[in-house]
Design an enzyme around this catalytic site. Structure first.
Site, PDB file in Angstrom:
ATOM      1  N   CYS A  52      34.101  47.804   3.476  1.00 16.89           N
ATOM      2  CA  CYS A  52      35.468  48.340   3.535  1.00 16.89           C
ATOM      3  C   CYS A  52      36.282  47.498   4.513  1.00 16.89           C
ATOM      4  O   CYS A  52      35.887  47.318   5.657  1.00 16.89           O
ATOM      5  CB  CYS A  52      35.445  49.802   3.994  1.00 16.89           C
ATOM      6  SG  CYS A  52      37.086  50.440   4.401  1.00 16.89           S
ATOM      7  N   CYS A  55      37.307  49.651   7.776  1.00 15.80           N
ATOM      8  CA  CYS A  55      36.348  50.217   8.732  1.00 15.80           C
ATOM      9  C   CYS A  55      36.247  49.316   9.974  1.00 15.80           C
ATOM     10  O   CYS A  55      36.413  48.100   9.893  1.00 15.80           O
ATOM     11  CB  CYS A  55      34.973  50.367   8.076  1.00 15.80           C
ATOM     12  SG  CYS A  55      34.766  51.892   7.121  1.00 15.80           S
ATOM     13  N   HIS A 115      35.610  56.537   7.665  1.00 15.85           N
ATOM     14  CA  HIS A 115      35.926  56.193   6.283  1.00 15.85           C
ATOM     15  C   HIS A 115      36.057  57.436   5.399  1.00 15.85           C
ATOM     16  O   HIS A 115      36.757  57.427   4.389  1.00 15.85           O
ATOM     17  CB  HIS A 115      34.805  55.290   5.739  1.00 15.85           C
ATOM     18  CG  HIS A 115      35.047  54.739   4.379  1.00 15.85           C
ATOM     19  ND1 HIS A 115      35.749  53.574   4.165  1.00 15.85           N
ATOM     20  CD2 HIS A 115      34.701  55.195   3.142  1.00 15.85           C
ATOM     21  CE1 HIS A 115      35.804  53.331   2.864  1.00 15.85           C
ATOM     22  NE2 HIS A 115      35.189  54.306   2.223  1.00 15.85           N
ATOM     23  N   ASN A 155      50.058  56.358   0.373  1.00 13.69           N
ATOM     24  CA  ASN A 155      49.645  56.644  -0.994  1.00 13.69           C
ATOM     25  C   ASN A 155      48.230  57.185  -0.907  1.00 13.69           C
ATOM     26  O   ASN A 155      47.367  56.546  -0.325  1.00 13.69           O
ATOM     27  CB  ASN A 155      49.632  55.371  -1.850  1.00 13.69           C
ATOM     28  CG  ASN A 155      51.000  54.721  -1.935  1.00 13.69           C
ATOM     29  OD1 ASN A 155      52.023  55.396  -1.885  1.00 13.69           O
ATOM     30  ND2 ASN A 155      51.020  53.402  -2.042  1.00 13.69           N
ATOM     31  N   SER A 163      42.622  52.424  -4.281  1.00 18.88           N
ATOM     32  CA  SER A 163      41.215  52.210  -4.605  1.00 18.88           C
ATOM     33  C   SER A 163      40.330  52.451  -3.386  1.00 18.88           C
ATOM     34  O   SER A 163      39.170  52.802  -3.511  1.00 18.88           O
ATOM     35  CB  SER A 163      41.007  50.795  -5.140  1.00 18.88           C
ATOM     36  OG  SER A 163      41.638  49.863  -4.277  1.00 18.88           O
ATOM     37  N   HIS A 166      39.527  54.997   2.485  1.00 17.40           N
ATOM     38  CA  HIS A 166      39.646  55.017   3.954  1.00 17.40           C
ATOM     39  C   HIS A 166      41.078  55.440   4.320  1.00 17.40           C
ATOM     40  O   HIS A 166      42.039  54.807   3.882  1.00 17.40           O
ATOM     41  CB  HIS A 166      39.338  53.630   4.527  1.00 17.40           C
ATOM     42  CG  HIS A 166      39.105  53.650   6.004  1.00 17.40           C
ATOM     43  ND1 HIS A 166      37.934  53.219   6.591  1.00 17.40           N
ATOM     44  CD2 HIS A 166      39.879  54.097   7.022  1.00 17.40           C
ATOM     45  CE1 HIS A 166      38.006  53.379   7.903  1.00 17.40           C
ATOM     46  NE2 HIS A 166      39.189  53.905   8.190  1.00 17.40           N
ATOM     47  N   HIS A 168      44.599  55.770   5.439  1.00 17.54           N
ATOM     48  CA  HIS A 168      45.533  54.819   6.040  1.00 17.54           C
ATOM     49  C   HIS A 168      46.909  54.972   5.403  1.00 17.54           C
ATOM     50  O   HIS A 168      47.051  55.548   4.328  1.00 17.54           O
ATOM     51  CB  HIS A 168      45.036  53.380   5.832  1.00 17.54           C
ATOM     52  CG  HIS A 168      45.073  52.917   4.404  1.00 17.54           C
ATOM     53  ND1 HIS A 168      44.160  53.336   3.450  1.00 17.54           N
ATOM     54  CD2 HIS A 168      45.919  52.078   3.744  1.00 17.54           C
ATOM     55  CE1 HIS A 168      44.440  52.770   2.285  1.00 17.54           C
ATOM     56  NE2 HIS A 168      45.516  52.002   2.425  1.00 17.54           N
ATOM     57  N   GLN A 170      50.944  52.738   5.154  1.00 16.44           N
ATOM     58  CA  GLN A 170      51.535  51.406   5.236  1.00 16.44           C
ATOM     59  C   GLN A 170      52.929  51.490   5.847  1.00 16.44           C
ATOM     60  O   GLN A 170      53.584  52.531   5.791  1.00 16.44           O
ATOM     61  CB  GLN A 170      51.632  50.778   3.847  1.00 16.44           C
ATOM     62  CG  GLN A 170      50.295  50.611   3.171  1.00 16.44           C
ATOM     63  CD  GLN A 170      50.438  49.842   1.875  1.00 16.44           C
ATOM     64  OE1 GLN A 170      50.860  48.674   1.867  1.00 16.44           O
ATOM     65  NE2 GLN A 170      50.110  50.481   0.774  1.00 16.44           N
TER      66      GLN A 170
END
Ligand SMILES: [Zn+2]
Ligand SMILES: [Zn+2]
Length: 352
Positions: A52, A55, A115, A155, A163, A166, A168, A170
């Site tokens: 990932c 991570c 994660h 998103n 996809s 994890h 997060h 933006q």
């Protein structure tokens, strides 16, 4: 009440921030669905995944290595859509067309080194720390002369194209103001000039008078499914006092806001006992040196699902015409969220 129409809502509702009509046609419940099957995202994730790119300790496509971070971690996007090094020697287009360099700064914010956790599963303190990170980013990026707007968004879920699970978000810090914010800023400024009040104060006041669409609230923050919702489970989270950006909120307001945001997201996950997909966006005043005193910071959450395996299609009215057609009534959908417990369904039961 017309018997044929049942109890569903059938009317047009005005969206005061976007200045457009929403067609609410919730009287057609027995209408056959045009459905899209959405795969359930029920796989159990490990807390750390070796390949990932988010991570801690892992290397990214750029070759840079994530530090063994705790809490939130911010880095410049390795595949930026806007950059300070975007090409400046651009081909000149024909006639009325024009272009310019895609200048800006794109960043990624990891919410946690874990994660396997979603924002809804973080502690209240961790959510507060994330809000503090967002404050720093808005401040740092917004004060740059070439940045006119800071868009923070998450998103979440495969149905919105993510996809990597994890957790997060933006940041797109751009040389232009995103269209929705531009509209809201213009409407807010005009309303303040005409009435002396921020328009969002009037929205909160109407929701508080009605009470039926409020999901949760505390002293200084509130979450509600607005009267003019375009999506079935659309929710706004806002401070009760007008703050033009997250930076203007004091520590007590940040704590209250974190609690209400977290509880809202927990109720989403509890609804179908699954990670609830959404697009979540911070709506903050542009950083273009204009007067934005009438702008009221809020978070908008737009979940794309109408049922666990039913996607809201954007089609003729939305894509072709630009106005939303809603098949559900906000007053009915909010009852589902209000009925949920405020503890996440995956959390261990409290010890007796
Ligand atoms: Zn990861
Ligand atoms: Zn907004």
């Amino acid at each position: 009440m017309n018997e044929e129409l049942g109890t569903g809502v059938w009317e047009e509702r005005w969206h005061p921030l976007r200045e457009e009509w929403i067609i609410v046609a919730a009287h057609r419940q027995d209408r056959p669905w045009s459905v899209e099957t959405v795969p359930h995202e029920q796989q159990v994730l490990p807390p750390y995944v070796a390949d990932c790119y988010l991570c801690p300790g892992n290397s990214r496509i750029s070759g840079l290595v994530n530090p063994p971070y705790q809490g939130a971690y911010v880095f410049d996007n390795d595949h930026p859509c806007v950059g300070l090094n975007a090409p400046t020697d651009l081909p000149k287009p024909t006639g009325i067309y024009h272009n310019r360099p895609a200048h800006g700064i794109a960043r990624v914010v990891c919410y946690t080194p874990r994660h396997d956790l979603a924002l809804a599963q973080l502690t209240t303190t961790e959510v507060e720390n994330l809000l503090a990170t967002w404050q720093c980013q808005y401040k740092e990026l917004g004060q740059r002369a070439e940045i006119n707007h800071v868009l923070v968004f998450e998103n979440k879920g495969e149905v919105v194209g993510v996809s990597n699970p994890h957790p997060h978000c933006q940041i797109y810090a751009t040389n232009f103001v995103f269209k929705t914010i531009e509209t809201e800023a213009a409407v807010s400024a005009r309303h303040l000039a005409e009435t002396g009040r921020p328009i969002f104060q009037e929205i909160i006041e109407a929701e508080q008078r009605d009470q039926t669409r409020i999901i949760c609230e505390n002293e200084s923050a509130v979450a509600f499914l607005p009267y003019f919702a375009r999506y079935a489970y659309e929710v706004f989270v806002a401070p009760k006092q007008t703050r033009t950006s997250i930076v203007e909120m004091n520590d007590a307001e940040v704590q209250d806001f974190a609690a209400v945001l977290r509880e809202t997201l927990i109720r989403f996950d509890n609804l179908w006992q699954m990670p609830f997909p959404y697009v979540m966006t911070l709506h903050q005043a542009p950083t273009d040196a204009q007067d934005h005193r009438g702008f009221h910071f809020h978070i908008e959450i737009h979940p794309p699902l109408r049922k666990p395996n039913l996607l809201k299609y954007l089609a003729g009215p939305e894509i072709g015409g630009g106005n939303f057609l809603s098949d559900t009534s906000p007053e009915q959908k909010v009852m589902e969220l209000r009925a949920q417990p405020a503890q996440h369904y995956t959390a261990n039961p409290q010890p007796e």
